[in-house]
Write a protein that holds these residues in place. Sequence first.
Motif, short mmCIF file in Angstrom:
data_model
loop_
_atom_site.label_atom_id
_atom_site.label_comp_id
_atom_site.label_asym_id
_atom_site.label_seq_id
_atom_site.Cartn_x
_atom_site.Cartn_y
_atom_site.Cartn_z
N TYR A 34 5.82 0.33 8.68
CA TYR A 34 6.40 0.90 7.17
C TYR A 34 5.52 0.95 6.14
CZ TYR A 34 8.21 0.66 2.38
OH TYR A 34 8.37 1.17 1.02
N SER A 35 5.39 2.70 5.00
CA SER A 35 4.59 2.87 4.40
C SER A 35 5.68 3.45 2.78
CB SER A 35 3.49 3.47 4.79
OG SER A 35 2.63 3.37 3.24
N PRO A 38 -1.13 6.74 6.87
CA PRO A 38 -1.98 5.41 5.90
C PRO A 38 -2.15 4.18 6.70
CG PRO A 38 0.52 5.74 6.47
CD PRO A 38 0.13 6.98 6.49
N THR A 39 -2.70 3.54 6.32
CA THR A 39 -3.38 2.52 7.35
C THR A 39 -2.96 1.30 7.16
OG1 THR A 39 -5.15 2.16 6.34
CG2 THR A 39 -5.45 3.76 8.23
N ASP A 40 -2.60 1.34 5.82
CA ASP A 40 -2.25 -0.63 5.16
C ASP A 40 -0.67 -0.80 6.18
OD1 ASP A 40 -0.52 1.59 4.24
OD2 ASP A 40 -0.72 0.62 1.98
N LYS A 41 0.02 -1.95 6.34
CA LYS A 41 1.18 -2.15 6.61
C LYS A 41 1.99 -3.06 5.85
CE LYS A 41 -1.04 -1.99 11.33
NZ LYS A 41 -0.65 -2.64 13.13
N PRO A 42 2.41 -2.71 4.86
CA PRO A 42 3.13 -3.90 3.62
C PRO A 42 3.97 -4.61 3.91
CG PRO A 42 3.06 -1.47 3.37
CD PRO A 42 2.05 -1.46 4.13
N TRP A 45 14.48 -0.28 8.10
CA TRP A 45 13.46 0.88 8.17
C TRP A 45 13.59 1.35 10.11
CZ3 TRP A 45 9.82 4.48 7.06
CH2 TRP A 45 8.65 4.48 7.05
N VAL A 55 4.53 5.35 0.84
CA VAL A 55 3.78 6.70 1.25
C VAL A 55 4.87 7.74 2.36
CG1 VAL A 55 2.48 8.76 2.94
CG2 VAL A 55 1.55 6.42 1.75
N TYR A 56 6.08 7.14 2.59
CA TYR A 56 6.95 8.24 3.24
C TYR A 56 8.92 8.42 2.20
CZ TYR A 56 4.27 7.07 7.35
OH TYR A 56 3.02 6.74 8.40
#
Length: 433
Positions: A225-226, A201-205, A213, A228-229
């Motif tokens: 953090y994402s 992932p490239t986003d950083k929410p 985290w 996705v995990y």
Amino acid sequence: MSNPKMNRRFFLKTSATAAAIAGTGFHRLASAAESKSPNELLDVACIGVQNRASANVSGVSGQNIVAMCDIDDKYLDQALQQYASQKSNRYNDFRVLLDKEKSLDAVVVSTPDHTHAPASMWAMQLGKHCYCEKPLTHTVHEAREMTKLAAKKKLATQMGTQIHAGNNYRRVVEAVQSGAVGDITKVDVWVGKGWGGGKLPTDKPPVPKNIHWDVWLGPAAERPYSPVYLPANWRRWWDFGGGTLGDMGCHYIDLVFWALKLKYPSTVSAEGAEPDPYTAPLGLTVNYKFPKTDVAPAIEMTWRDGTHTPSEVAGIKVPGSGVMFHGTKGKMFADYGGFKLYPENKFADWKAPEETIPNSIGHYEEWIKACKEGTPTTCNFSYSGPLTETVLLGNVAYRSGGPIEWDAENLKVTNNEAANQFIERKYREGWRI
């Protein structure tokens, strides 16, 4: 816990404790548990409390759960409410828990794979009995170290391969070892799951307020953090899990290990898509070769998962997951719930051998009894350590481009130096085993 002063304080305390109890033997180390009668309760800490962990918490809920630990405050709140009568102390970081809960008898570790070894080994260093989910560890090296430590400390251990306690596996082992289908020369194992794929992932929410985290990352390298995990997709990612083989291998290969008394493979090769540096493949085939044992000649075992899962094995239509033993007199299919011999007409009048393996009192009950009385468990780390090593060597062969020749005594790949980078891992400061 990212505070370096707190890290140092924790390690100094645990090191001092370990030094103080070193050499005193099992009876001093485990005195809190061993002094209990069968009717007394263990003081247990549950590290990880929801999803897969919820079954493990339930499995030991008849004991005193004095502490619960999870990186997700919502999960922790739910578990603490569900077991409110336990009056458990709450923690987000198992290192803090182990530092503060001095009277613990035992721990149940149900974290993602990459933190199995740190949580389990630090607890065992402090003399705590240990139940750890499958796979026992994230790396081959960790599996060997956990096996050695459990033996050294003489602690009651159990890996979470719950199906091992079922009666069906016992009947399969008896049938195979009685020679029902002759000498076993080859085994096929397959699981129709597909923990693999995905892009980094490239986003950083922002990190949700309920998620700790940094503690979840544990020994893994820092990354943003994402979603996705979490909560389960970490299994796809090499830094945290081992794909489908890591997730399910210990369940299905367990039956082969048990029936044929296997330990370490001699060579391993793997086939799949071009290895990705971050994620496991969507389908994998692994070929293992094992030396002969007391009950079997040298055998080959093939694992297939995901998109490589077969619909037929040796001309026999098979369900999505299972094991096929190929013998000199026939074949035997087995899964969690039953088994069948082939060709069917040849074995129409076959009678099962006498039952010689006692039925289990229960997977969790075995471990609880062992903690109190020193009785054996069937998935102790001496057994499940080599099983886990074998499972994880399949990923080593795949990621290194295999095949690999395995020197089990020296924990080293002898024909492919590049493969040895996958035997161990690097740990973030404050998380080394």
